[in-house]
Motif scaffolding. Structure first.
Motif, PDB file in Angstrom:
ATOM      1  N   UNK A 129     -50.590 -11.450  41.582  1.00 23.95           N
ATOM      2  CA  UNK A 129     -49.067 -12.002  41.849  1.00 23.95           C
ATOM      3  C   UNK A 129     -48.593 -12.775  40.426  1.00 23.95           C
ATOM      4  N   UNK A 130     -49.623 -12.523  38.787  1.00 21.66           N
ATOM      5  CA  UNK A 130     -49.217 -13.238  38.198  1.00 21.66           C
ATOM      6  C   UNK A 130     -47.219 -12.742  37.873  1.00 21.66           C
ATOM      7  N   UNK A 131     -46.954 -14.197  37.783  1.00 20.06           N
ATOM      8  CA  UNK A 131     -45.344 -14.510  37.076  1.00 20.06           C
ATOM      9  C   UNK A 131     -45.220 -14.630  35.855  1.00 20.06           C
ATOM     10  N   UNK A 132     -45.781 -14.902  34.982  1.00 23.33           N
ATOM     11  CA  UNK A 132     -46.552 -15.243  33.416  1.00 23.33           C
ATOM     12  C   UNK A 132     -47.794 -14.434  32.797  1.00 23.33           C
ATOM     13  N   UNK A 133     -47.944 -14.063  31.928  1.00 18.06           N
ATOM     14  CA  UNK A 133     -49.283 -13.319  31.706  1.00 18.06           C
ATOM     15  C   UNK A 133     -48.973 -13.730  29.984  1.00 18.06           C
ATOM     16  N   UNK A 134     -49.878 -14.190  29.670  1.00 19.63           N
ATOM     17  CA  UNK A 134     -49.724 -14.617  27.866  1.00 19.63           C
ATOM     18  C   UNK A 134     -50.603 -13.706  27.348  1.00 19.63           C
ATOM     19  N   UNK A 135     -50.020 -12.816  26.164  1.00 18.79           N
ATOM     20  CA  UNK A 135     -51.245 -12.421  25.280  1.00 18.79           C
ATOM     21  C   UNK A 135     -50.867 -11.832  24.489  1.00 18.79           C
ATOM     22  N   UNK A 136     -51.758 -11.876  23.159  1.00 17.13           N
ATOM     23  CA  UNK A 136     -51.976 -11.874  22.113  1.00 17.13           C
ATOM     24  C   UNK A 136     -51.887 -10.578  21.847  1.00 17.13           C
ATOM     25  N   UNK A 137     -53.719 -10.565  21.519  1.00 22.94           N
ATOM     26  CA  UNK A 137     -54.346  -9.180  21.176  1.00 22.94           C
ATOM     27  C   UNK A 137     -53.331  -7.836  21.112  1.00 22.94           C
ATOM     28  N   UNK A 138     -52.888  -7.753  22.062  1.00 17.67           N
ATOM     29  CA  UNK A 138     -52.108  -6.436  22.556  1.00 17.67           C
ATOM     30  C   UNK A 138     -51.380  -6.432  22.350  1.00 17.67           C
ATOM     31  N   UNK A 139     -50.623  -7.278  21.842  1.00 17.56           N
ATOM     32  CA  UNK A 139     -49.090  -7.253  21.266  1.00 17.56           C
ATOM     33  C   UNK A 139     -49.122  -6.598  20.177  1.00 17.56           C
TER      34      UNK A 139
END
Ligand SMILES: *Cc1c(COP(=O)(O)O)cnc(C)c1O
Length: 226
Positions: free
Chosen positions: A208-218
């Motif tokens: 149910x996350x509505x915001x994911x905080x992504x670094x490395x994968x981007x």
């Protein structure tokens, strides 16, 4: 380039095209995990990214960024304010609240009474409360049992919860922590759930996350890591 806390590496020469591909893959992975990609905000963690590299993120279609340190957020924002919506995602020192007021959409990581006191004088539009779901010793976050009082004392709107689960060997090990956070948000009528990073994004959105905080994968393959 300044070294920022929590940064394992930094990137130079980021190519927008590759970031856009990475972003598309992330959206596919979110869909494959059974969530609606349009309902999950991707907040690009920019602690790895120098200010000069940020236009490549905007060109790739990233519109929301999260920074860990107030001074880095303000420095990067002073150059590129109009390119993104800015969130604060790092460990929050209450004396930095004043600097963040007027600069951010929301703070993901409010977890102290002193931060609440500062927010009364220096409000931001919304906050998320960071929850220590696994009751880990020495870890930032409000205990689930303390949430009702903490939310009631907040001088600005609390619109959701955030967590960083214990370090896990396998993403699957974080599932029950994410599920617990979702349950707590539902109990308190809170819409936003900031949970999931590169290593556990599928499990987070499935819960149910509505915001994911992504670094490395981007940034993978998009520039030179140093
Ligand atoms: C760096 C960071 C992230 C992103 O981590 P990745 O593993 O690079 O995806 C998410 N949340 C917070 C609070 C961070 O500091």
């Amino acid at each position: 380039m300044s070294v920022t806390s929590g940064a394992r590496q930094s990137f130079t020469g980021l190519r927008a095209e590759r970031i856009a591909e990475n972003l598309a893959r992330v959206r596919e992975r979110i869909a494959a995990a059974g969530a609606d990609p349009a309902a999950v905000e991707i907040c690009a963690a920019i602690k790895y990214v120098a200010a000069a590299e940020l236009p490549a993120l905007a060109e790739a279609g990233i519109d929301l960024v999260g920074e860990n340190r107030a001074q880095d957020l303000l420095a990067k924002r002073s150059e590129h304010a109009g390119l993104f919506t800015w969130d604060f995602i790092g460990a929050l020192q209450s004396r930095k609240v004043r600097d963040l007021a007027g600069a951010v959409r929301l703070i993901h990581s409010v977890a102290s009474e002193s931060a609440l006191r500062r927010l009364a004088d220096h409000p931001v539009p919304e906050i998320l409360v960071e929850v220590n779901v696994a009751s880990e010793a020495g870890k930032a976050g409000i205990a689930p049992a303390e949430l009702p009082g903490f939310i009631a004392r907040a001088p600005v709107p609390v619109t959701g919860l955030m967590t960083m689960p214990p370090a896990a060997e396998r993403p699957e090990n974080s599932r029950h922590h994410f599920a617990r956070l979702a349950e707590l948000a539902a109990e308190h009528g809170l819409a936003r759930l900031s949970m999931g990073t590169t290593q556990d994004l599928e499990v987070a959105v499935a819960e149910g996350a509505t915001i994911v905080r992504l670094g490395s994968v981007l940034y993978e393959g998009a520039g030179d890591a140093s």
